[in-house]
Design a protein around this motif. Structure first.
Motif: not given
Length: 108
Positions: A60-80
């Motif tokens: 198997g393999a795993t690649i960390p592609v990013g993270a969902y970041v929540t600040v207050g009521n705002t959610v955004r995806f930050q890619p790696n």
């Protein structure tokens, strides 16, 4: 041996989403949920004959592609970016080479 493969398949199916999305982490008032791309595969073999052959395999393999970041009521995806480039560059090279061969074959 067959039961082992079935049990492994059921186990990995059950934990798929937990492996792709990590546990939420709180950092400086931000909630971060890591995201990964993963794949896995297994094989098996058996011969019930006199020589009693066996088999097995897995990977198997795993690649960390990013993270969902929540600040207050705002959610955004930050890619790696580093991981995405490490995956995108070889993938683009292979796709380009395959496309050039298809075009070359269609011209004939």
């Amino acid at each position: 041996m067959t039961q082992l493969v079935v049990r492994l398949g059921e186990m990995f199916t059950a934990f798929g989403a937990k492996a792709a999305y990590g546990d939420p982490i709180e950092v400086d008032g931000k909630r971060i949920v890591p995201v990964a791309l993963l794949w896995y595969g297994f094989g098996a073999g058996s011969d019930e004959g006199e020589d009693a052959a066996g088999g097995g395999g897995g990977g198997g393999a795993t690649i960390p592609v990013g993270a969902y970041v929540t600040v207050g009521n705002t959610v955004r995806f930050q890619p790696n970016v580093v991981a995405l480039c490490a995956v995108a560059i070889p993938l683009t090279m292979v796709a380009g080479r395959a496309l050039s061969r298809v075009v070359k074959a269609l011209k004939k």
